[in-house]
Design a protein around this motif. Sequence first.
Motif, PDB file in Angstrom:
ATOM      1  N   LEU A 180       0.855  -1.182   0.000  1.00 54.17           N
ATOM      2  CA  LEU A 180       0.000   0.000   0.000  1.00 54.17           C
ATOM      3  C   LEU A 180       0.899   1.243   0.000  1.00 54.17           C
ATOM      4  N   ASP A 181       0.442   2.312  -0.678  1.00 56.55           N
ATOM      5  CA  ASP A 181       1.142   3.601  -0.613  1.00 56.55           C
ATOM      6  C   ASP A 181       2.613   3.496  -1.024  1.00 56.55           C
ATOM      7  N   LEU A 182       2.866   2.853  -2.136  1.00 58.01           N
ATOM      8  CA  LEU A 182       4.249   2.676  -2.588  1.00 58.01           C
ATOM      9  C   LEU A 182       4.780   3.880  -3.353  1.00 58.01           C
ATOM     10  N   VAL A 183       3.912   4.549  -4.113  1.00 62.47           N
ATOM     11  CA  VAL A 183       4.349   5.683  -4.944  1.00 62.47           C
ATOM     12  C   VAL A 183       3.273   6.762  -4.918  1.00 62.47           C
ATOM     13  N   ASP A 184       3.650   7.969  -5.368  1.00 59.41           N
ATOM     14  CA  ASP A 184       2.679   9.046  -5.504  1.00 59.41           C
ATOM     15  C   ASP A 184       1.752   8.754  -6.685  1.00 59.41           C
ATOM     16  N   ALA A 185       0.560   9.319  -6.627  1.00 55.89           N
ATOM     17  CA  ALA A 185      -0.407   9.102  -7.696  1.00 55.89           C
ATOM     18  C   ALA A 185       0.010   9.768  -9.008  1.00 55.89           C
ATOM     19  N   SER A 186       1.006  10.603  -8.959  1.00 56.66           N
ATOM     20  CA  SER A 186       1.533  11.223 -10.180  1.00 56.66           C
ATOM     21  C   SER A 186       2.582  10.347 -10.855  1.00 56.66           C
ATOM     22  N   ASP A 187       2.959   9.255 -10.209  1.00 55.08           N
ATOM     23  CA  ASP A 187       3.982   8.354 -10.737  1.00 55.08           C
ATOM     24  C   ASP A 187       3.360   7.190 -11.497  1.00 55.08           C
ATOM     25  N   GLU A 188       4.101   6.683 -12.472  1.00 51.82           N
ATOM     26  CA  GLU A 188       3.697   5.454 -13.139  1.00 51.82           C
ATOM     27  C   GLU A 188       4.137   4.259 -12.286  1.00 51.82           C
ATOM     28  N   PHE A 189       3.381   3.181 -12.381  1.00 52.33           N
ATOM     29  CA  PHE A 189       3.726   1.971 -11.636  1.00 52.33           C
ATOM     30  C   PHE A 189       3.299   0.788 -12.491  1.00 52.33           C
ATOM     31  N   GLU A 222     -19.947   9.729   0.731  1.00 52.56           N
ATOM     32  CA  GLU A 222     -20.238  10.297   2.041  1.00 52.56           C
ATOM     33  C   GLU A 222     -18.969  10.576   2.839  1.00 52.56           C
ATOM     34  N   THR A 223     -17.925   9.800   2.582  1.00 57.83           N
ATOM     35  CA  THR A 223     -16.693   9.949   3.374  1.00 57.83           C
ATOM     36  C   THR A 223     -15.629  10.790   2.682  1.00 57.83           C
ATOM     37  N   GLY A 224     -15.982  11.463   1.572  1.00 60.39           N
ATOM     38  CA  GLY A 224     -15.077  12.462   1.019  1.00 60.39           C
ATOM     39  C   GLY A 224     -14.377  12.128  -0.274  1.00 60.39           C
ATOM     40  N   LEU A 225     -14.965  11.265  -1.116  1.00 63.49           N
ATOM     41  CA  LEU A 225     -14.304  10.896  -2.365  1.00 63.49           C
ATOM     42  C   LEU A 225     -14.053  12.098  -3.267  1.00 63.49           C
ATOM     43  N   VAL A 226     -15.025  13.004  -3.365  1.00 65.36           N
ATOM     44  CA  VAL A 226     -14.855  14.149  -4.270  1.00 65.36           C
ATOM     45  C   VAL A 226     -13.665  15.002  -3.846  1.00 65.36           C
ATOM     46  N   ASP A 227     -13.543  15.261  -2.564  1.00 68.86           N
ATOM     47  CA  ASP A 227     -12.408  16.060  -2.081  1.00 68.86           C
ATOM     48  C   ASP A 227     -11.088  15.329  -2.309  1.00 68.86           C
ATOM     49  N   GLU A 228     -11.094  14.014  -2.115  1.00 69.30           N
ATOM     50  CA  GLU A 228      -9.881  13.239  -2.348  1.00 69.30           C
ATOM     51  C   GLU A 228      -9.438  13.355  -3.802  1.00 69.30           C
ATOM     52  N   VAL A 229     -10.390  13.200  -4.723  1.00 74.24           N
ATOM     53  CA  VAL A 229     -10.052  13.281  -6.143  1.00 74.24           C
ATOM     54  C   VAL A 229      -9.602  14.684  -6.516  1.00 74.24           C
ATOM     55  N   ARG A 230     -10.251  15.698  -5.965  1.00 74.42           N
ATOM     56  CA  ARG A 230      -9.869  17.076  -6.264  1.00 74.42           C
ATOM     57  C   ARG A 230      -8.400  17.324  -5.877  1.00 74.42           C
ATOM     58  N   THR A 231      -8.023  16.875  -4.696  1.00 80.61           N
ATOM     59  CA  THR A 231      -6.647  17.059  -4.234  1.00 80.61           C
ATOM     60  C   THR A 231      -5.656  16.345  -5.142  1.00 80.61           C
ATOM     61  N   LEU A 232      -5.975  15.119  -5.509  1.00 80.99           N
ATOM     62  CA  LEU A 232      -5.074  14.341  -6.365  1.00 80.99           C
ATOM     63  C   LEU A 232      -4.980  14.949  -7.757  1.00 80.99           C
ATOM     64  N   GLU A 287      -5.385  18.020  -8.662  1.00 83.98           N
ATOM     65  CA  GLU A 287      -4.610  19.265  -8.637  1.00 83.98           C
ATOM     66  C   GLU A 287      -3.117  18.983  -8.634  1.00 83.98           C
ATOM     67  N   ALA A 288      -2.714  17.870  -8.002  1.00 83.11           N
ATOM     68  CA  ALA A 288      -1.300  17.503  -7.973  1.00 83.11           C
ATOM     69  C   ALA A 288      -0.876  16.789  -9.249  1.00 83.11           C
ATOM     70  N   GLY A 289      -1.857  16.238  -9.976  1.00 89.04           N
ATOM     71  CA  GLY A 289      -1.564  15.522 -11.211  1.00 89.04           C
ATOM     72  C   GLY A 289      -1.618  14.023 -11.030  1.00 89.04           C
ATOM     73  N   LEU A 290      -2.404  13.361 -11.867  1.00 89.49           N
ATOM     74  CA  LEU A 290      -2.523  11.906 -11.833  1.00 89.49           C
ATOM     75  C   LEU A 290      -1.742  11.305 -12.994  1.00 89.49           C
ATOM     76  N   SER A 291      -1.008  10.252 -12.717  1.00 90.98           N
ATOM     77  CA  SER A 291      -0.276   9.565 -13.772  1.00 90.98           C
ATOM     78  C   SER A 291      -1.244   8.871 -14.724  1.00 90.98           C
ATOM     79  N   ARG A 292      -0.725   8.416 -15.860  1.00 94.72           N
ATOM     80  CA  ARG A 292      -1.557   7.710 -16.835  1.00 94.72           C
ATOM     81  C   ARG A 292      -2.232   6.492 -16.208  1.00 94.72           C
TER      82      ARG A 292
END
Length: 301
Positions: free
Chosen positions: A61-70, A209-219, A221-226
């Motif tokens: 779990l949590d090995l790389v940033d979401a902006s990284d390819e894996f 209900e537990t905050g998916l929209v905010d989670e996606v917004r944050t990610l 903004e930082a950039g999501l990998s392919r």
Amino acid sequence: MRVAIVGPTASGKSAVALEVARRLPGVELVSVDSMQVYRGMDIGTAKATAAERAEIPHHLLDLVDASDEFTVRDFQDAHARAVDEIGARGGAALLVGGTGLYHRAVIDDLDLPGEFPTVRAELDADPDTRALHDRLRTLDPLAASRMEPDNRRRVVRALEVCLGSGRPFSSHGPGLDAYPPSAVAQIGIRRPRPVVAESVERRVRRMLETGLVDEVRTLAEAGLSRSASQALGYKEVVDHLEGRASLDESVHTIIARTRRFAVRQERWFRRDPRVRWIDVESDPVSEVVPSVIQAFDRTTT
């Protein structure tokens, strides 16, 4: 020693795995999920909570940033290190997750083809996934027949290998249609599709209900990998955030796509004759945990 719990999303795999680890000292959980490797992608991937991870050791779990390819090969390497660490402590690994290719890659030690970044970049520039699939059908009909025409990640990967290596993607290794003997005992959770479909909707609603929209917004903004951007739930919420869909439309799409994904997962694992299936009537924990514990007992005898 390794045992694996397989089955579609929202079928109860994680709850079963946690209970097994609570009952068997030394059992540590190894996630086999292509999206739980990304830091910050917690709610939408149904990642184990901080309390669960404090109670039972979790790996991959949590090995790389979401902006990284894996890649799958990256996952193979990380899995090997985790299993070695668990074994060095005298423990046992319980694999749990629904990413079929990652699962096969680690239990069968698949010989994976290389990476060709320049070729992949050229393919990524073409937005028409079905046209790419048509191209793959010409170069490697067998590989094309094994994947959905809209599964962009797999289509691009297969084409990348065909063009980069000069060999058909399907020619690398024995292929996914071969099921050799494996030291990993596999227990499958099977539930009626209407039950899984209802569970999927409950899970998606709970994520909102537990905050998916905010989670996606944050990610976003930082950039999501392919690779990270293909995660179910995330790309649909991005569509909402960028004004291409209302929130209700995005939620409906997430539920529909996740249900279809669950069916594909079931079909994937059902093809493997090595899986011992447990048909759950009501409670996955009480009905499946004893079989997983027995599987561990058999691997030690």
